[in-house]
Write a protein that holds these residues in place. Structure first.
Motif, short mmCIF file in Angstrom:
data_model
loop_
_atom_site.label_atom_id
_atom_site.label_comp_id
_atom_site.label_asym_id
_atom_site.label_seq_id
_atom_site.Cartn_x
_atom_site.Cartn_y
_atom_site.Cartn_z
N VAL A 10 0.87 -1.17 0.00
CA VAL A 10 0.00 0.00 0.00
C VAL A 10 0.91 1.22 0.00
N ALA A 11 0.92 1.93 -1.11
CA ALA A 11 1.80 3.09 -1.24
C ALA A 11 1.00 4.37 -1.03
N THR A 12 1.68 5.35 -0.54
CA THR A 12 1.06 6.66 -0.39
C THR A 12 2.13 7.72 -0.58
N ALA A 13 1.69 8.91 -0.90
CA ALA A 13 2.63 10.03 -1.06
C ALA A 13 2.11 11.19 -0.22
N LEU A 14 3.05 11.91 0.35
CA LEU A 14 2.71 13.09 1.14
C LEU A 14 3.45 14.28 0.59
N ARG A 15 2.81 15.41 0.61
CA ARG A 15 3.50 16.65 0.23
C ARG A 15 3.76 17.42 1.52
N PRO A 61 16.62 2.84 6.78
CA PRO A 61 17.24 4.14 6.48
C PRO A 61 16.32 4.96 5.57
N LEU A 62 16.25 6.23 5.82
CA LEU A 62 15.45 7.14 5.02
C LEU A 62 16.31 7.64 3.86
N SER A 63 15.84 7.41 2.66
CA SER A 63 16.56 7.86 1.47
C SER A 63 16.10 9.27 1.13
N VAL A 64 17.05 10.18 0.98
CA VAL A 64 16.74 11.58 0.69
C VAL A 64 17.34 11.95 -0.66
N ILE A 65 16.53 12.53 -1.52
CA ILE A 65 17.00 13.00 -2.82
C ILE A 65 16.80 14.52 -2.82
N ASP A 66 17.88 15.24 -2.88
CA ASP A 66 17.85 16.71 -2.83
C ASP A 66 17.60 17.25 -4.24
N LEU A 67 16.47 17.93 -4.41
CA LEU A 67 16.12 18.49 -5.71
C LEU A 67 16.22 20.01 -5.74
N ARG A 68 16.84 20.58 -4.73
CA ARG A 68 16.92 22.04 -4.66
C ARG A 68 17.69 22.65 -5.83
N LEU A 70 17.30 21.95 -8.88
CA LEU A 70 16.43 22.05 -10.06
C LEU A 70 15.51 23.27 -9.96
N PRO A 71 15.15 23.84 -11.11
CA PRO A 71 14.15 24.90 -11.08
C PRO A 71 12.83 24.34 -10.53
N ALA A 72 12.08 25.16 -9.85
CA ALA A 72 10.82 24.73 -9.22
C ALA A 72 9.90 24.03 -10.20
N THR A 73 9.91 24.48 -11.45
CA THR A 73 9.02 23.88 -12.45
C THR A 73 9.39 22.44 -12.78
N GLU A 74 10.64 22.05 -12.54
CA GLU A 74 11.09 20.69 -12.86
C GLU A 74 11.03 19.74 -11.65
N ARG A 75 10.94 20.27 -10.46
CA ARG A 75 10.97 19.43 -9.25
C ARG A 75 9.82 18.43 -9.20
N ALA A 77 8.01 17.10 -11.61
CA ALA A 77 8.20 16.03 -12.58
C ALA A 77 9.28 15.05 -12.12
N GLU A 78 10.34 15.56 -11.53
CA GLU A 78 11.43 14.70 -11.06
C GLU A 78 10.98 13.79 -9.93
N THR A 79 10.10 14.27 -9.05
CA THR A 79 9.62 13.42 -7.96
C THR A 79 8.81 12.24 -8.45
N ARG A 80 8.23 12.38 -9.62
CA ARG A 80 7.40 11.30 -10.19
C ARG A 80 8.20 10.34 -11.09
N HIS A 81 9.47 10.64 -11.30
CA HIS A 81 10.31 9.82 -12.17
C HIS A 81 10.52 8.44 -11.54
N PRO A 82 10.36 7.37 -12.32
CA PRO A 82 10.50 5.99 -11.78
C PRO A 82 11.82 5.73 -11.05
N LYS A 83 12.90 6.37 -11.45
CA LYS A 83 14.19 6.11 -10.80
C LYS A 83 14.19 6.56 -9.35
#
Length: 86
Positions: A10-15, A61-68, A70-75, A77-83
């Motif tokens: 059961v997956a969920t996403a939070l903003r 362990p909590l995996s953290v991917i820093d997207l700072r 990237l321009p706000a408009t690309e962030r 889309a990047e969060t939804r990328h399968p990788k």
């Protein structure tokens, strides 16, 4: 019980907005796992029998991917990328 089937996932996403204390978040997740055996439970087949195995302890362990960078408009889309999925 059903290899390759994600029926039990059961997956969920939070903003989250604002500052995030990643250490505190990781500690919180691991405390929840410590308190609830169901979150440390796996099932294995031994000689044709299905057995429930409860790990005495488990640290996730909590995996953290820093997207700072990237321009706000690309962030978004990047969060939804399968990788970026676990």
């Amino acid at each position: 019980m059903f290899p390759g089937n994600t029926f039990y996932n059961v997956a969920t996403a939070l903003r989250l907005t604002g500052s995030l204390n990643t250490s505190a978040l990781e500690e919180t997740f691991n405390e929840i796992v410590r308190r609830h055996e169901a979150l440390r439970t796996t099932f294995v087949i031994v000689e044709g029998d299905l057995l429930q195995v409860i790990a005495p302890s488990l640290t996730i362990p909590l995996s953290v991917i820093d997207l700072r960078h990237l321009p706000a408009t690309e962030r978004e889309a990047e969060t939804r990328h399968p990788k970026n999925r676990f």
